[in-house]
Design a protein around this motif. Structure first.
Motif, short mmCIF file in Angstrom:
data_model
loop_
_atom_site.label_atom_id
_atom_site.label_comp_id
_atom_site.label_asym_id
_atom_site.label_seq_id
_atom_site.Cartn_x
_atom_site.Cartn_y
_atom_site.Cartn_z
N THR A 127 -49.94 142.43 51.02
CA THR A 127 -48.92 143.14 51.77
C THR A 127 -49.58 143.92 52.89
O THR A 127 -50.72 144.39 52.75
CB THR A 127 -48.11 144.08 50.86
OG1 THR A 127 -47.16 144.81 51.66
CG2 THR A 127 -49.00 145.09 50.16
N GLY B 219 -41.73 150.42 49.86
CA GLY B 219 -41.82 149.00 50.15
C GLY B 219 -41.00 148.54 51.33
O GLY B 219 -41.30 147.51 51.94
N GLN C 101 -42.91 147.66 54.58
CA GLN C 101 -43.83 146.53 54.70
C GLN C 101 -43.54 145.73 55.98
O GLN C 101 -42.40 145.43 56.28
CB GLN C 101 -43.70 145.60 53.49
CG GLN C 101 -44.15 146.22 52.17
CD GLN C 101 -43.86 145.32 50.99
OE1 GLN C 101 -44.76 144.69 50.43
NE2 GLN C 101 -42.60 145.25 50.60
N ALA D 258 -45.30 140.47 53.79
CA ALA D 258 -45.64 140.32 52.37
C ALA D 258 -45.73 138.84 52.05
O ALA D 258 -45.00 138.02 52.63
CB ALA D 258 -44.60 140.99 51.47
N PRO E 297 -44.50 143.71 47.31
CA PRO E 297 -44.51 142.47 48.10
C PRO E 297 -43.60 141.38 47.53
O PRO E 297 -42.90 140.69 48.28
CB PRO E 297 -45.98 142.04 48.09
CG PRO E 297 -46.63 142.82 47.00
CD PRO E 297 -45.86 144.08 46.87
#
Length: 322
Positions: free
Chosen positions: A122, A142, A145, A148, A271
């Motif tokens: 990630t 998350g 991100q 990923a 991810p």
């Protein structure tokens, strides 16, 4: 079939990020070669050491981790890296734009039996409010991100990745050494009778979770013809779910240290949740969307249920809202 780089350019991915992804994939090809050599290269078996997670390290774990560290720390765009095998973040270029976290070999218990294993990675933007080499660089939800993905080592080497858009699948073409787009958009089926869970943990689960699986396996007509699939490698189970639907479950249990779950938030849950969601599925931890969890530590663990949205929603209603 389209090659990886033109697809990323067409998706509007920045050049620096494309170059970083290329570095990760170049390393994955080397890992794939080592995996393919197996005993011929002397990479099977365990070391005498344990990682930060308290797990005995496999030789190939150590090799894959070192390969990724060496390659990524040579990249000027990388400010820091974090690995499941390392105690703390490893500093890179203070002026780098990105930070990278990875599980060098997910499912390493499968190495010696030639089972499914994979590399999960990630990428986030570097934080400007903390030192570049601080563990706090990786204290990001998350949803932040930038990219990923995972590389699954098997009969063919597959790359599954999202840079914010669709979850796409690429296959490594051994004739020229590049990844070719083979599934432009992966889609998780809304409903599925398949599920992946380690039933050996039944004895440790809380009663509501046990009741849910009692219904799945024995009682409820809603789960008639349900079938369990379990590869002992989350990356392999998630790939099957992305390919044909299903649900992956690793709930919390009563054992010391597992009260909040066992799956690593940074290296696995975030991810893989991004890939599942961008393919139309859902991913949650004790009823909360995983990608919204505000982390508090580098090796934080969470409970996980992800995959077909109907099944994930039913699990959450049954276990947490009953």
């Amino acid at each position: 079939m389209k090659r990886l780089i033109p697809v990323l350019k067409n998706d509007g991915v920045e050049t620096d990020l494309i170059m970083l992804i290329r570095t990760i994939l170049a390393t994955s090809k080397e890992i794939a070669f080592r995996v393919g050599q197996g005993e011929l290269a002397g990479v099977l078996g365990s070391t005498l050491d344990e990682n930060i997670q308290g797990e005995v390290q496999k030789k190939l774990d150590v090799i894959a981790n070192q390969l990724l560290k060496d390659m990524l720390l040579e990249e000027d765009s990388v400010a820091a890296i974090a690995s499941e095998e390392e105690d703390h973040a490893v500093p890179g270029n203070p002026d780098g734009r990105y930070i990278v976290a990875f599980d060098p070999l997910d499912g390493s218990s499968n190495i010696d039996v030639n089972g499914q294993i994979g590399t999960i990675f990630t990428i986030y933007a570097k934080r400007d409010d903390v030192p570049h080499d601080s563990d706090e660089q990786f204290v990001q939800a998350g949803i932040k991100q930038l990219c990923a993905g995972y590389v699954l080592y098997g009969p063919s080497t597959l790359l599954v990745m999202s840079t914010g858009g669709p979850t796409r699948c690429y296959t490594l073409d051994l004739t020229h050494g590049g990844f070719l787009l083979t599934t432009p958009e992966m889609t998780v089926a809304h409903e599925s009778k398949e599920f992946a869970v380690n039933m050996a943990n039944y004895r440790y689960w809380h009663e509501t979770i046990q009741t849910y699986f009692d219904n799945v396996l024995y009682a409820s007509q809603a789960f008639e013809k349900s079938s369990m699939r379990w590869s002992a490698a989350m990356v392999g189970d998630i790939h099957r779910i992305l390919s044909r639907g299903g649900t992956f479950l690793y709930p919390e249990d009563k054992r010391a240290g597992n009260d909040n779950g066992k799956i690593r938030l940074l290296y696995e849950a975030n991810p893989l949740s991004m890939l599942i969601e961008n393919a139309g599925g859902q991913a949650s931890a004790r009823g909360q969307r995983i990608l919204t969890i505000e982390p508090h530590s580098l090796h934080q663990r969470v409970a996980v249920v992800m995959g077909s949205s109907s099944a994930v929603a039913f699990f959450n209603r049954t276990v947490y809202e009953s």
